[in-house]
Design a protein around this motif. Structure first.
Motif, mmCIF file in Angstrom:
data_model
loop_
_atom_site.group_PDB
_atom_site.id
_atom_site.type_symbol
_atom_site.label_atom_id
_atom_site.label_comp_id
_atom_site.label_asym_id
_atom_site.label_seq_id
_atom_site.Cartn_x
_atom_site.Cartn_y
_atom_site.Cartn_z
ATOM 1 N N SER A 90 -5.692 46.185 38.597
ATOM 2 C CA SER A 90 -5.189 44.488 38.091
ATOM 3 C C SER A 90 -4.972 43.763 38.673
ATOM 4 N N PHE A 91 -6.140 43.505 39.709
ATOM 5 C CA PHE A 91 -6.200 42.338 40.794
ATOM 6 C C PHE A 91 -8.207 42.071 40.252
ATOM 7 N N ILE A 92 -8.980 42.953 39.638
ATOM 8 C CA ILE A 92 -10.029 42.475 39.941
ATOM 9 C C ILE A 92 -10.850 41.553 38.992
ATOM 10 N N LYS A 93 -10.215 41.687 38.372
ATOM 11 C CA LYS A 93 -10.494 39.774 36.938
ATOM 12 C C LYS A 93 -9.481 38.380 37.082
ATOM 13 N N GLY A 94 -8.798 38.861 37.790
ATOM 14 C CA GLY A 94 -7.758 37.529 38.238
ATOM 15 C C GLY A 94 -6.279 37.427 37.816
ATOM 16 N N LEU A 95 -5.817 36.379 37.781
ATOM 17 C CA LEU A 95 -4.688 36.034 37.233
ATOM 18 C C LEU A 95 -4.142 36.484 35.405
ATOM 19 N N ALA A 96 -5.398 35.831 35.467
ATOM 20 C CA ALA A 96 -5.800 36.092 34.098
ATOM 21 C C ALA A 96 -5.045 37.350 33.720
ATOM 22 N N HIS A 97 -5.594 38.000 33.830
ATOM 23 C CA HIS A 97 -6.364 39.538 33.704
ATOM 24 C C HIS A 97 -4.910 40.637 33.736
ATOM 25 N N LEU A 121 1.824 40.039 43.569
ATOM 26 C CA LEU A 121 2.896 38.674 43.463
ATOM 27 C C LEU A 121 4.408 37.844 43.904
ATOM 28 N N GLU A 122 4.508 38.848 42.533
ATOM 29 C CA GLU A 122 6.260 38.179 42.901
ATOM 30 C C GLU A 122 6.830 38.811 44.582
ATOM 31 N N ALA A 123 6.671 39.736 45.222
ATOM 32 C CA ALA A 123 6.963 39.893 46.539
ATOM 33 C C ALA A 123 5.896 38.641 47.589
ATOM 34 N N ILE A 124 5.272 38.458 47.311
ATOM 35 C CA ILE A 124 5.394 37.143 47.464
ATOM 36 C C ILE A 124 5.767 35.942 48.109
ATOM 37 N N GLY A 128 7.988 34.174 49.781
ATOM 38 C CA GLY A 128 7.895 32.502 50.358
ATOM 39 C C GLY A 128 6.563 33.021 51.513
ATOM 40 N N LEU A 129 5.825 33.612 50.880
ATOM 41 C CA LEU A 129 4.123 33.824 51.957
ATOM 42 C C LEU A 129 3.396 33.435 51.424
ATOM 43 N N THR A 130 2.093 32.213 52.335
ATOM 44 C CA THR A 130 1.499 31.598 52.124
ATOM 45 C C THR A 130 0.028 32.520 53.105
ATOM 46 N N ARG A 131 0.187 33.186 53.638
ATOM 47 C CA ARG A 131 -0.761 33.973 54.437
ATOM 48 C C ARG A 131 -0.877 35.252 54.821
ATOM 49 N N ILE A 132 -1.251 36.099 54.499
ATOM 50 C CA ILE A 132 -0.973 37.439 55.205
ATOM 51 C C ILE A 132 -2.585 38.669 55.661
ATOM 52 N N LEU A 146 -9.917 41.704 45.573
ATOM 53 C CA LEU A 146 -8.597 41.389 46.438
ATOM 54 C C LEU A 146 -7.697 40.141 46.594
ATOM 55 N N HIS A 147 -9.431 39.761 48.192
ATOM 56 C CA HIS A 147 -9.250 38.094 48.766
ATOM 57 C C HIS A 147 -9.110 37.534 47.105
ATOM 58 N N ASP A 148 -9.639 37.839 46.394
ATOM 59 C CA ASP A 148 -10.232 36.228 45.359
ATOM 60 C C ASP A 148 -8.931 35.792 44.440
ATOM 61 N N PHE A 149 -8.227 37.232 44.605
ATOM 62 C CA PHE A 149 -6.733 36.859 43.759
ATOM 63 C C PHE A 149 -5.285 37.029 44.212
ATOM 64 N N LEU A 150 -5.594 36.972 45.285
ATOM 65 C CA LEU A 150 -4.971 36.598 46.029
ATOM 66 C C LEU A 150 -4.615 34.921 46.556
ATOM 67 N N ALA A 151 -6.513 34.398 46.719
ATOM 68 C CA ALA A 151 -6.901 33.244 47.290
ATOM 69 C C ALA A 151 -6.546 32.252 45.458
ATOM 70 N N GLU A 152 -6.558 32.931 43.904
ATOM 71 C CA GLU A 152 -5.943 31.685 43.071
ATOM 72 C C GLU A 152 -4.781 32.342 42.829
ATOM 73 N N ALA A 153 -3.793 33.093 43.901
ATOM 74 C CA ALA A 153 -2.664 32.854 43.555
ATOM 75 C C ALA A 153 -1.736 32.246 44.947
#
Length: 246
Positions: A90-97, A121-124, A128-132, A146-153
């Motif tokens: 569920s993260f390999i192709k980004g937020l839209a995927h 993403l709901e938990a983030i 109110g998380l910005t750095r994990i 996964l890093h890319d997915f989180l960065a996009e978020a």
């Protein structure tokens, strides 16, 4: 024969969660530990694929045709929500995927849908998380997805570690997992995310949260939290930053 029952109106009314799991899931017992008494879990699996845990596997187990078929396989027990229990898929192709996976599940007839990465993403947002910090059992390529997915978020990964496993993830012991979580922590990280629904984490969450003084968020925990939240039910078990928030 005189039979005495404490409550002839029972059993407790059942409320269902449909679970779409990759074919190699071995941690069903961990999922049940998060669930209140009235909740029943109904699992469907994606077809077997003869490949190691990798980007290729993540793409195969997240195919829309598999999600559609698995959703339809659990609908007859009337689940209130259907979860795609796979972080990498569920993260390999980004937020839209990730969003498209939920749309696929709902189009197949589910009342509501959750994915593991969507729950992250709901938990983030909720916390109110910005750095994990991040710990995964994957190889470097999949971990960077996964890093890319989180960065996009909009969430920065300040430190990351990965185990580089191609299989047998459910066999990793708590000592190894706990040591690697501690090693992945960073003073700048507001929380630690432990990826993969096949990595056992239930019993290490509470002691590590107490020791580190920050949320330790894990894949199965977040998936169940998001499902139970939609049902307005409390999550059982560890995770004090997330308990009873709905």
């Amino acid at each position: 024969m005189d039979l005495s029952f404490p409550d002839l109106d029972g059993p407790v009314a059942q409320r269902g969660i449909g679970i779409i799991a990759p074919f190699d899931l071995a941690l069903e017992r961990e999922l049940w530990r998060w669930a209140p008494l009235e909740v029943s879990l109904h699992l469907a699996r994606t077809p077997y694929e003869p490949v190691p845990v990798s980007l290729e596997m993540a793409e195969l187990v997240s195919a829309s045709a598999h999600l559609t078929a698995a959703t339809r396989n659990v609908l007859h027990v009337e689940p209130e929500v259907v979860a795609y229990l796979c972080t990498s898929g569920s993260f390999i192709k980004g937020l839209a995927h990730e969003r498209s996976l939920r749309e696929t599940i709902c189009s197949a007839g589910a009342q509501d849908a959750v994915t593991t990465s969507g729950a992250l993403l709901e938990a983030i947002r909720h916390l109110g998380l910005t750095r994990i910090s991040v710990l995964t059992p994957y190889d470097e390529i999949l971990t960077h997805k996964l890093h890319d997915f989180l960065a996009e978020a909009g969430c920065q990964v300040v430190r990351s570690d990965h185990l580089g496993l191609g299989g047998g993830i459910w066999k990793v012991g708590y000592r190894t997992i706990a040591d690697r979580i501690v090693g992945a922590d960073d003073p700048a990280a507001q929380a630690i995310f432990v990826s993969c629904t096949n990595l056992p984490t239930y019993d290490v969450i509470e002691p590590l949260e107490n020791a580190l003084g920050k949320p330790v968020l894990t894949a199965n925990q977040l998936t169940m939290w998001a499902c139970l939240g939609r049902m307005k039910l409390p999550m059982m078990g560890p995770g004090k930053w997330l308990l009873n928030v709905f």
